[in-house]
Design a protein around this motif. Structure first.
Motif, PDB file in Angstrom:
ATOM      1  N   ARG A   6       6.628  -6.923   3.672  1.00 29.57           N
ATOM      2  CA  ARG A   6       6.870  -5.580   4.250  1.00 29.57           C
ATOM      3  C   ARG A   6       6.251  -4.489   3.473  1.00 29.57           C
ATOM      4  O   ARG A   6       6.407  -4.553   2.262  1.00 29.57           O
ATOM      5  CB  ARG A   6       8.246  -4.977   4.638  1.00 29.57           C
ATOM      6  N   TRP A   8       5.719  -0.580   2.399  1.00 28.84           N
ATOM      7  CA  TRP A   8       6.650   0.693   2.655  1.00 28.84           C
ATOM      8  C   TRP A   8       6.038   1.892   2.016  1.00 28.84           C
ATOM      9  O   TRP A   8       4.964   1.803   0.981  1.00 28.84           O
ATOM     10  CB  TRP A   8       7.756   0.520   1.655  1.00 28.84           C
ATOM     11  N   ASN A  75      11.627   2.702  -6.470  1.00 30.86           N
ATOM     12  CA  ASN A  75      11.114   1.552  -6.627  1.00 30.86           C
ATOM     13  C   ASN A  75      10.757   1.001  -7.885  1.00 30.86           C
ATOM     14  O   ASN A  75      10.803  -0.093  -8.319  1.00 30.86           O
ATOM     15  CB  ASN A  75       9.982   1.194  -5.505  1.00 30.86           C
ATOM     16  N   ASN A 289       7.960  -7.322  -0.984  1.00 34.82           N
ATOM     17  CA  ASN A 289       7.603  -5.927  -0.484  1.00 34.82           C
ATOM     18  C   ASN A 289       6.415  -5.275  -1.338  1.00 34.82           C
ATOM     19  O   ASN A 289       6.426  -5.566  -2.342  1.00 34.82           O
ATOM     20  CB  ASN A 289       8.702  -4.832  -0.566  1.00 34.82           C
ATOM     21  N   TYR A 291       4.663  -1.704  -1.926  1.00 39.94           N
ATOM     22  CA  TYR A 291       5.172  -0.183  -2.011  1.00 39.94           C
ATOM     23  C   TYR A 291       3.672   0.612  -1.916  1.00 39.94           C
ATOM     24  O   TYR A 291       3.041   0.524  -2.848  1.00 39.94           O
ATOM     25  CB  TYR A 291       5.956   0.280  -3.047  1.00 39.94           C
ATOM     26  N   ILE A 322       2.725   3.647   9.056  1.00 40.84           N
ATOM     27  CA  ILE A 322       3.805   3.151   7.800  1.00 40.84           C
ATOM     28  C   ILE A 322       4.766   3.807   8.455  1.00 40.84           C
ATOM     29  O   ILE A 322       5.171   4.891   7.845  1.00 40.84           O
ATOM     30  CB  ILE A 322       3.473   2.940   6.573  1.00 40.84           C
ATOM     31  N   GLU A 325      10.832   2.584   8.396  1.00 41.12           N
ATOM     32  CA  GLU A 325      11.532   1.426   8.634  1.00 41.12           C
ATOM     33  C   GLU A 325      10.705   0.480   7.663  1.00 41.12           C
ATOM     34  O   GLU A 325      11.027  -0.909   7.661  1.00 41.12           O
ATOM     35  CB  GLU A 325      12.238   0.881   9.765  1.00 41.12           C
ATOM     36  N   GLY A 326       9.452   0.515   7.649  1.00 44.65           N
ATOM     37  CA  GLY A 326       8.313  -0.318   6.981  1.00 44.65           C
ATOM     38  C   GLY A 326       7.701  -0.953   8.132  1.00 44.65           C
ATOM     39  O   GLY A 326       7.690  -0.788   9.117  1.00 44.65           O
ATOM     40  N   GLU A 328       5.869  -4.683   8.861  1.00 44.23           N
ATOM     41  CA  GLU A 328       5.665  -6.163   8.471  1.00 44.23           C
ATOM     42  C   GLU A 328       4.344  -6.459   8.895  1.00 44.23           C
ATOM     43  O   GLU A 328       3.804  -6.303  10.038  1.00 44.23           O
ATOM     44  CB  GLU A 328       6.680  -6.784   9.181  1.00 44.23           C
TER      45      GLU A 328
END
Length: 331
Positions: A6, A8, A75, A289, A291, A322, A325-326, A328
């Motif tokens: 995912r 972000w 993050n 994830n 970022y 993007i 909610e991100g 995928e």
């Protein structure tokens, strides 16, 4: 076997530096500008320069509380300009190397108080004397790898989950070529006993033509295809091919720059698809994830109202790809 990650969207806190001092404002402005992910810039709260230990821990806790209040996820803690100014982790004198290691270890205490489990950045620059001597250059590289392996153990004991080393674009700041980046990942992670050490990629850090690079080393999509899934953080900036301008993605800068977000995303998907072919993959866990952190660094004369407006328009533009909610991706 299908795999997914995912993505972000976030913002680096460099825009705060020397402007806002209150943690409430750091996180309020992050959210008001359209970001739910914040990469905390160490120039805002530096373990050596920002007050004493008591102040640092109090301020880190206040930042954590403000982030929770505004629905922001911090993050990582990432180096700012300060640590780029020194010959650090590879220095010929062990006293200098030790002092820079102490910066990172003390930064872990700030991270713990802030509720952050990853530290990233760049803490080194090889000297002209070292670069001009192949034997000393090789020795410095090996020192660097050894120190990162040591840090992976030290930070694990501090409760840190991951450490990041940023790809750069001049020979003094390693790794600056595709080959050096691959060697770094293999040498550090193959023998480490602590936390994983990832790269940070920056789409604007492909300007090595000033020191004689050509071809794939200058292609941000090639860096992302090879190492996209060797990174938990990828820095986004609009820029020209021969510079690292740290511009926002607004119409006036998109007209000047060459970074295209669809190409960024396609290259990350390709990195996921071909990950098992990479020599470092067996020693480096696949991130859950990634970022995509906008590293927008305004000049000192840029007014605050202009900065905040650009950050808002930057977020609006990038949200085309993007969502909050991100995103995928699968391969």
């Amino acid at each position: 076997m299908s795999r997914s990650i995912r993505l972000w969207l976030g913002i680096n806190g460099a825009f705060i530096t020397r402007r806002w001092e209150e943690p409430e404002n750091w996180m309020r402005l992050t959210r008001e500008c359209g970001y739910r992910v914040h990469s905390f810039c160490a120039d805002v709260l530096d373990p050596f320069f920002s007050g004493d230990k008591e102040y640092q821990i109090e301020t880190a806790r206040a930042a954590r509380e403000a982030a929770e209040k505004y629905g922001v996820f911090i993050n990582d803690i990432y180096t700012g300009v300060a640590t780029h100014r020194f010959h650090g982790l590879s220095h010929s004198d062990p006293r200098v190397r030790q002092r820079m290691k102490e910066w990172i270890i003390e930064c872990a205490d700030i991270a713990n108080a802030m509720g952050v489990d990853a530290i990233g950045g760049h803490w080194d620059a090889f000297s002209v004397e070292v670069l001009s001597d192949p034997a000393r250059h090789e020795e410095a590289l090996r020192r660097q790898y050894s120190i990162f392996r040591d840090l992976s153990e030290s930070l694990a004991r501090k409760g840190i989950r991951a450490l990041y080393q940023e790809q750069m674009y001049i020979p003094s700041e390693s790794p600056w070529t595709l080959a050096e980046a691959e060697r770094f990942l293999v040498e550090v992670n193959r023998e480490r006993k602590g936390i994983p050490v990832y790269l940070t990629l920056d789409v604007g850090h492909c300007a090595g033509m000033h020191y004689g690079l050509s071809g794939a080393d200058l292609d941000y999509t090639e860096w992302l295809r090879r190492f996209g899934t060797a990174a938990e953080v990828i820095h986004l900036q609009q820029t020209t091919p021969d510079a690292s301008a740290h511009w926002p993605f607004t119409p006036e800068y998109n007209a000047k720059g060459h970074i295209e977000i669809p190409k960024v995303l396609d290259a990350i998907v390709e990195s996921l698809r071909t990950r098992d072919e990479q020599p470092w993959a067996q020693w480096l866990p696949l991130p859950e994830n990634i970022y995509l952190i906008c590293e927008i660094i305004p000049g000192s004369t840029r007014r605050e109202d202009v900065i905040l407006d650009e950050l808002k328009r930057n977020a609006e533009y990038l949200r085309q790809w993007i969502p909050e909610e991100g995103l995928e991706i699968r391969a």
